[in-house]
Design a protein around this motif. Structure first.
Motif, PDB file in Angstrom:
ATOM      1  N   LYS A  13      46.494 -21.758  65.010  1.00  0.00           N
ATOM      2  CA  LYS A  13      45.473 -22.272  64.084  1.00  0.00           C
ATOM      3  C   LYS A  13      45.903 -22.122  62.634  1.00  0.00           C
ATOM      4  CE  LYS A  13      42.117 -19.835  65.891  1.00  0.00           C
ATOM      5  NZ  LYS A  13      40.758 -19.264  66.103  1.00  0.00           N
ATOM      6  N   ARG A  14      46.581 -21.037  62.334  1.00  0.00           N
ATOM      7  CA  ARG A  14      47.005 -20.782  60.950  1.00  0.00           C
ATOM      8  C   ARG A  14      48.040 -21.804  60.489  1.00  0.00           C
ATOM      9  NH1 ARG A  14      49.431 -14.965  58.859  1.00  0.00           N
ATOM     10  NH2 ARG A  14      49.860 -15.591  56.685  1.00  0.00           N
ATOM     11  N   ASN A  15      48.850 -22.310  61.412  1.00  0.00           N
ATOM     12  CA  ASN A  15      49.940 -23.213  61.042  1.00  0.00           C
ATOM     13  C   ASN A  15      49.793 -24.593  61.680  1.00  0.00           C
ATOM     14  OD1 ASN A  15      52.005 -21.181  59.714  1.00  0.00           O
ATOM     15  ND2 ASN A  15      51.293 -20.195  61.587  1.00  0.00           N
ATOM     16  N   TYR A  16      48.584 -24.934  62.097  1.00  0.00           N
ATOM     17  CA  TYR A  16      48.393 -26.136  62.901  1.00  0.00           C
ATOM     18  C   TYR A  16      48.897 -27.396  62.213  1.00  0.00           C
ATOM     19  CZ  TYR A  16      46.250 -30.114  65.122  1.00  0.00           C
ATOM     20  OH  TYR A  16      46.065 -31.327  65.702  1.00  0.00           O
ATOM     21  N   LEU A  17      48.530 -27.608  60.959  1.00  0.00           N
ATOM     22  CA  LEU A  17      48.899 -28.849  60.274  1.00  0.00           C
ATOM     23  C   LEU A  17      50.413 -28.996  60.179  1.00  0.00           C
ATOM     24  CD1 LEU A  17      47.999 -31.380  58.833  1.00  0.00           C
ATOM     25  CD2 LEU A  17      47.872 -30.071  56.690  1.00  0.00           C
ATOM     26  N   GLY A  18      51.095 -27.928  59.768  1.00  0.00           N
ATOM     27  CA  GLY A  18      52.545 -27.993  59.672  1.00  0.00           C
ATOM     28  C   GLY A  18      53.204 -28.197  61.030  1.00  0.00           C
ATOM     29  N   LEU A  19      52.663 -27.551  62.066  1.00  0.00           N
ATOM     30  CA  LEU A  19      53.224 -27.694  63.410  1.00  0.00           C
ATOM     31  C   LEU A  19      53.028 -29.101  63.948  1.00  0.00           C
ATOM     32  CD1 LEU A  19      52.076 -24.289  64.940  1.00  0.00           C
ATOM     33  CD2 LEU A  19      54.434 -24.982  64.465  1.00  0.00           C
ATOM     34  N   LEU A  22      55.338 -31.411  62.353  1.00  0.00           N
ATOM     35  CA  LEU A  22      56.681 -31.202  62.885  1.00  0.00           C
ATOM     36  C   LEU A  22      56.861 -31.891  64.231  1.00  0.00           C
ATOM     37  CD1 LEU A  22      59.428 -29.655  62.662  1.00  0.00           C
ATOM     38  CD2 LEU A  22      58.292 -27.751  63.845  1.00  0.00           C
ATOM     39  N   PHE A  23      55.873 -31.767  65.120  1.00  0.00           N
ATOM     40  CA  PHE A  23      56.013 -32.248  66.494  1.00  0.00           C
ATOM     41  C   PHE A  23      55.690 -33.734  66.659  1.00  0.00           C
ATOM     42  CE2 PHE A  23      56.250 -27.834  67.559  1.00  0.00           C
ATOM     43  CZ  PHE A  23      56.909 -27.779  68.778  1.00  0.00           C
ATOM     44  N   ALA A  24      54.771 -34.263  65.877  1.00  0.00           N
ATOM     45  CA  ALA A  24      54.301 -35.634  66.090  1.00  0.00           C
ATOM     46  C   ALA A  24      55.429 -36.674  66.040  1.00  0.00           C
ATOM     47  CB  ALA A  24      53.197 -35.978  65.091  1.00  0.00           C
ATOM     48  N   PRO A  25      56.307 -36.673  65.022  1.00  0.00           N
ATOM     49  CA  PRO A  25      57.376 -37.681  65.011  1.00  0.00           C
ATOM     50  C   PRO A  25      58.320 -37.568  66.215  1.00  0.00           C
ATOM     51  CG  PRO A  25      57.128 -36.682  62.846  1.00  0.00           C
ATOM     52  CD  PRO A  25      56.325 -35.845  63.793  1.00  0.00           C
ATOM     53  N   GLY A  26      58.641 -36.335  66.613  1.00  0.00           N
ATOM     54  CA  GLY A  26      59.527 -36.144  67.750  1.00  0.00           C
ATOM     55  C   GLY A  26      58.918 -36.650  69.040  1.00  0.00           C
ATOM     56  N   LEU A 175      48.257 -25.194  80.694  1.00  0.00           N
ATOM     57  CA  LEU A 175      48.349 -26.369  79.832  1.00  0.00           C
ATOM     58  C   LEU A 175      48.606 -27.631  80.651  1.00  0.00           C
ATOM     59  CD1 LEU A 175      50.469 -24.926  76.874  1.00  0.00           C
ATOM     60  CD2 LEU A 175      47.997 -25.335  76.935  1.00  0.00           C
ATOM     61  N   ALA A 176      49.467 -27.530  81.683  1.00  0.00           N
ATOM     62  CA  ALA A 176      49.772 -28.686  82.524  1.00  0.00           C
ATOM     63  C   ALA A 176      48.548 -29.139  83.311  1.00  0.00           C
ATOM     64  CB  ALA A 176      50.924 -28.355  83.470  1.00  0.00           C
ATOM     65  N   SER A 207      51.712 -33.264  74.161  1.00  0.00           N
ATOM     66  CA  SER A 207      52.821 -32.399  73.755  1.00  0.00           C
ATOM     67  C   SER A 207      52.740 -32.064  72.273  1.00  0.00           C
ATOM     68  CB  SER A 207      54.158 -33.076  74.069  1.00  0.00           C
ATOM     69  OG  SER A 207      54.333 -33.227  75.461  1.00  0.00           O
ATOM     70  N   ALA A 208      52.402 -33.065  71.453  1.00  0.00           N
ATOM     71  CA  ALA A 208      52.294 -32.821  70.016  1.00  0.00           C
ATOM     72  C   ALA A 208      51.194 -31.822  69.692  1.00  0.00           C
ATOM     73  CB  ALA A 208      52.038 -34.135  69.279  1.00  0.00           C
ATOM     74  N   LEU A 209      50.206 -31.717  70.598  1.00  0.00           N
ATOM     75  CA  LEU A 209      49.084 -30.804  70.368  1.00  0.00           C
ATOM     76  C   LEU A 209      49.301 -29.429  70.982  1.00  0.00           C
ATOM     77  CD1 LEU A 209      46.131 -33.287  71.041  1.00  0.00           C
ATOM     78  CD2 LEU A 209      46.890 -32.424  68.822  1.00  0.00           C
ATOM     79  N   VAL A 210      49.886 -29.380  72.184  1.00  0.00           N
ATOM     80  CA  VAL A 210      49.953 -28.104  72.906  1.00  0.00           C
ATOM     81  C   VAL A 210      51.310 -27.416  72.835  1.00  0.00           C
ATOM     82  CG1 VAL A 210      48.174 -28.907  74.501  1.00  0.00           C
ATOM     83  CG2 VAL A 210      50.572 -29.090  75.157  1.00  0.00           C
ATOM     84  N   LEU A 211      52.389 -28.169  72.624  1.00  0.00           N
ATOM     85  CA  LEU A 211      53.695 -27.518  72.532  1.00  0.00           C
ATOM     86  C   LEU A 211      53.780 -26.537  71.368  1.00  0.00           C
ATOM     87  CD1 LEU A 211      56.322 -30.221  73.537  1.00  0.00           C
ATOM     88  CD2 LEU A 211      55.621 -28.188  74.812  1.00  0.00           C
ATOM     89  N   PRO A 212      53.122 -26.825  70.216  1.00  0.00           N
ATOM     90  CA  PRO A 212      53.099 -25.803  69.166  1.00  0.00           C
ATOM     91  C   PRO A 212      52.463 -24.502  69.638  1.00  0.00           C
ATOM     92  CG  PRO A 212      52.499 -27.919  68.238  1.00  0.00           C
ATOM     93  CD  PRO A 212      52.579 -28.114  69.727  1.00  0.00           C
TER      94      PRO A 212
END
Length: 247
Positions: A13-19, A22-26, A175-176, A207-212
């Motif tokens: 939660k503290r780093n959600y936006l940055g994470l 980071l993950f969305a484009p990948g 998560l799966a 993945s963009a939501l839960v992998l972080p």
């Protein structure tokens, strides 16, 4: 287990936006590549090529991208913990400090992910080997070479490896199952090709939501092992490690 999940949730939660940034484009890249393969495979009648292509685009390619992103996420979260800049670009640049070791790590993670990915029902949680956990974290945060990180991880995980693996497996399984429960009702109403495209899309979004969060769990376990085995480990030592790594 409860403490690990609670602390991981706070890091997430503290780093959600940055994470997410980071993950969305990948994960978007994973979706585009997988979708193109589905459209190509629909007109391909060579079974060997179909099998090889499916393994590459649905197992190897996502695990390569996901492993690199998870390692970058560890750098991003750690920087935030010591009051540094939580910038996705800076986190990705941390992978370049020892690129050969990072590549070895990513290839090892992808090999494990592919091995378990072809086994049902382990294919649901093949992402638990992305990184790989602990070894990749040691390389990225401590600027150790792959052989040194392997040795150091074995030392730190001695007597605790079973607990670490079980924790990662349980989190990945939950998560799966959550992701599968969300998409299963829609799959029943779609054609075969549409089902595959929809699964790839949902995989990328989820993945963009839960992998972080998975990255936060791995980092929390790394901190736990290091605090147990390295006397005096804390924020100051982590800050010094990051300074050496980026400096």
């Amino acid at each position: 287990m409860t403490g690990v999940l609670r602390d991981s949730g706070r890091l997430y939660k503290r780093n959600y936006l940055g994470l997410f940034t980071l993950f969305a484009p990948g994960m978007a890249l994973v979706f585009i590549a997988g979708s193109l393969w589905v459209l190509i495979a629909a007109n391909l009648d060579v079974p060997v090529l179909l099998q090889a292509g499916s393994i590459f685009w649905f197992l190897l390619f996502p695990s390569l991208i996901g492993s690199a992103l998870i390692l970058a996420a560890h750098a991003l979260i750690a920087e935030g913990l010591v009051g540094g800049e939580t910038n996705p670009r800076r986190a990705l640049s941390a992978l370049k400090a020892d690129l050969p070791s990072v590549l070895q790590c990513v290839l090892l993670a992808s090999t494990g992910a592919m091995f378990f990915g072809v086994l049902r029902p382990l294919s649901l949680i093949f992402f638990v080997w992305w990184g790989p956990p602990l070894i990749g974290t040691t390389i990225v945060l401590e600027n150790q070479s792959f052989p040194d990180a392997w040795t150091e991880t074995r030392r730190r995980a001695r007597g605790s490896l079973g607990r670490v693996i079980l924790t990662l497996l349980l989190v990945a399984f939950l998560l799966a199952i959550l992701g599968f429960a969300l998409v299963f009702p829609i799959l029943l109403a779609l054609s075969a090709v549409a089902q595959t495209l929809f699964v790839i899309l949902i995989f990328a979004i989820v993945s963009a939501l839960v992998l972080p969060f998975m990255a936060a769990v791995e980092l929390r376990l790394y901190f736990d092992l290091r605090a147990r085995t390295d006397e005096g480990f804390g924020a100051d030592e982590l800050r010094a490690d990051l300074a050496r790594h980026t400096g």
